[in-house]
Write an enzyme that holds these catalytic residues in place. Structure first.
Site, mmCIF file in Angstrom:
data_model
loop_
_atom_site.group_PDB
_atom_site.id
_atom_site.type_symbol
_atom_site.label_atom_id
_atom_site.label_comp_id
_atom_site.label_asym_id
_atom_site.label_seq_id
_atom_site.Cartn_x
_atom_site.Cartn_y
_atom_site.Cartn_z
ATOM 1 N N ASP A 38 0.814 -1.220 0.000
ATOM 2 C CA ASP A 38 0.000 0.000 0.000
ATOM 3 C C ASP A 38 0.853 1.279 0.000
ATOM 4 O O ASP A 38 0.670 2.170 0.833
ATOM 5 C CB ASP A 38 -0.940 0.027 1.216
ATOM 6 C CG ASP A 38 -1.628 -1.295 1.467
ATOM 7 O OD1 ASP A 38 -1.953 -1.978 0.489
ATOM 8 O OD2 ASP A 38 -1.835 -1.645 2.651
ATOM 9 N N GLU A 220 -11.446 -1.877 -3.631
ATOM 10 C CA GLU A 220 -10.769 -1.240 -2.508
ATOM 11 C C GLU A 220 -9.644 -0.328 -3.012
ATOM 12 O O GLU A 220 -9.423 -0.189 -4.214
ATOM 13 C CB GLU A 220 -10.217 -2.284 -1.535
ATOM 14 C CG GLU A 220 -9.133 -3.179 -2.114
ATOM 15 C CD GLU A 220 -8.641 -4.222 -1.113
ATOM 16 O OE1 GLU A 220 -9.324 -4.460 -0.103
ATOM 17 O OE2 GLU A 220 -7.555 -4.812 -1.367
#
Length: 345
Positions: A38, A220
């Site tokens: 991420d 997401e």
């Protein structure tokens, strides 16, 4: 004299480093760190401020060249207190500089994934390595539903947040929601659904081929992107533990309201996916940044080097330059191999 001559020669050859955050390197290869899911970066006042998921704390890196992250200055800016609803599983932090102050957004829980929510901290200092980080609290709507991967942006003087959330109170599907913000730590009004898993490539979640295994439908990691006054949201689809984790695209037509679901169009195919030829698997949860001179657009993303490595510590951050299609949409290309030599931003 000899010392001075040696200094000049080494400097010309790019072998002398007088600033630990600065080198003469002009090329790099992926990954830019051996591990880090991420990835996110913010350019401010001559430096990139970079972060990724660590899990139990918030760490910030500072560098003028993202290819040099392994030697960049870094600092732990927050370790959560124990026993709180935000003490564990700290995911996908993002640092933003908004109206002269720093904010970090992150998802966290108490050890139970059902309790994942978005949180925010504020630092009034111009330098995020200085000053105090104040915990501002939870960021959410009155529904208080499961939420992760918050991204904030300003469009036409209005601050928004986009994130991934459950439609109800149980796991099984993750959607992309948007909401207006009253200020950097408060959502105003309701959340609006702008994307849910529709296509087969957004619904890959079973590695075992067991019919009793949950097939997770996932949208997401949404990220705001703008170019030539056009607005896009690039998001991750399918379960992160599969090699089919990939990126999808939402496009805003520009004539309506960002809060109107009908103003968004979803591309029927992923725009960035695994490359067996290049040995890159499960690329996703990206962010975007510009080169220091603002002339280039780049993507930061994580991926695995081998099939079946899932969504653990083997995911590593990578970056590559992106281009733009003639219709104005982003062209991300194909994840480059680890042998591909790239010029730095």
């Amino acid at each position: 004299m000899i010392t001075s001559l040696r200094f000049i020669l080494l400097t010309m050859m790019g072998l002398l480093v007088t600033n630990p955050s600065f080198t003469q390197n002009t090329t790099f290869t992926n990954p830019i760190l051996p591990s880090g899911a991420d990835p996110y970066s913010t350019w401010h006042d001559g430096y990139y401020y970079y972060t990724h998921t660590v899990g139990d704390r918030l760490i910030l890196w500072k560098t003028d060249n993202l290819a040099n992250l392994s030697s960049a200055e870094k600092r732990t800016i927050w370790v959560p207190p124990s026993g709180e609803m935000f003490s564990k599983n700290i995911w996908a932090p993002e640092f933003h500089f908004i109206e002269g102050r720093w904010y970090v957004y992150f998802a966290a829980d108490d050890g139970d994934n059902n309790n994942h929510r978005m949180y925010v901290m504020e630092n009034k200092s111009e330098d995020p390595f200085q000053g105090d980080w104040e915990f501002k609290g939870k960021v959410g709507t009155h529904l208080d539903r499961w939420a992760i991967d918050g991204n904030v942006f300003t469009y036409k003087d209005q601050l928004y947040m986009i994130w991934s959330g459950w439609p109800g109170n149980e796991n099984g599907q993750q959607n992309i929601y948007i909401a207006e913000m009253e200020n950097p730590w408060t959502i105003r009004g309701i959340r609006v659904l702008i994307s849910e898993p529709d296509f087969p490539w957004e619904k890959q979640g079973d590695l075992t081929n067991d019919p009793n295994t949950l097939h997770l439908n996932v949208n997401e990691g949404p990220q705001f992107l703008t170019h030539d006054e056009r607005v896009f949201i690039v998001y991750s689809a399918s379960a992160c533990w599969t090699d089919y984790y990939s990126l999808g695209l939402l496009s805003f037509d520009g004539s309506g309201d960002l809060m109107d679901p009908s103003a968004w169009t979803k591309s029927p195919q992923p725009i960035f996916k695994q490359s067996l030829e290049n040995g890159v698997y499960g690329p996703g949860h990206n962010s975007f940044f510009k080169s220091p001179d603002g002339s280039e657009d780049w993507i930061l993303y994580h991926a695995n080097s081998n099939p079946g490595e899932g969504c653990g510590h083997k995911r590593s951050p990578r970056m590559q330059k992106i281009e733009w299609n003639t219709d104005g949409t982003p062209h991300l290309g194909v994840p480059v191999s680890e042998n591909t030599v790239l010029k730095i931003p």
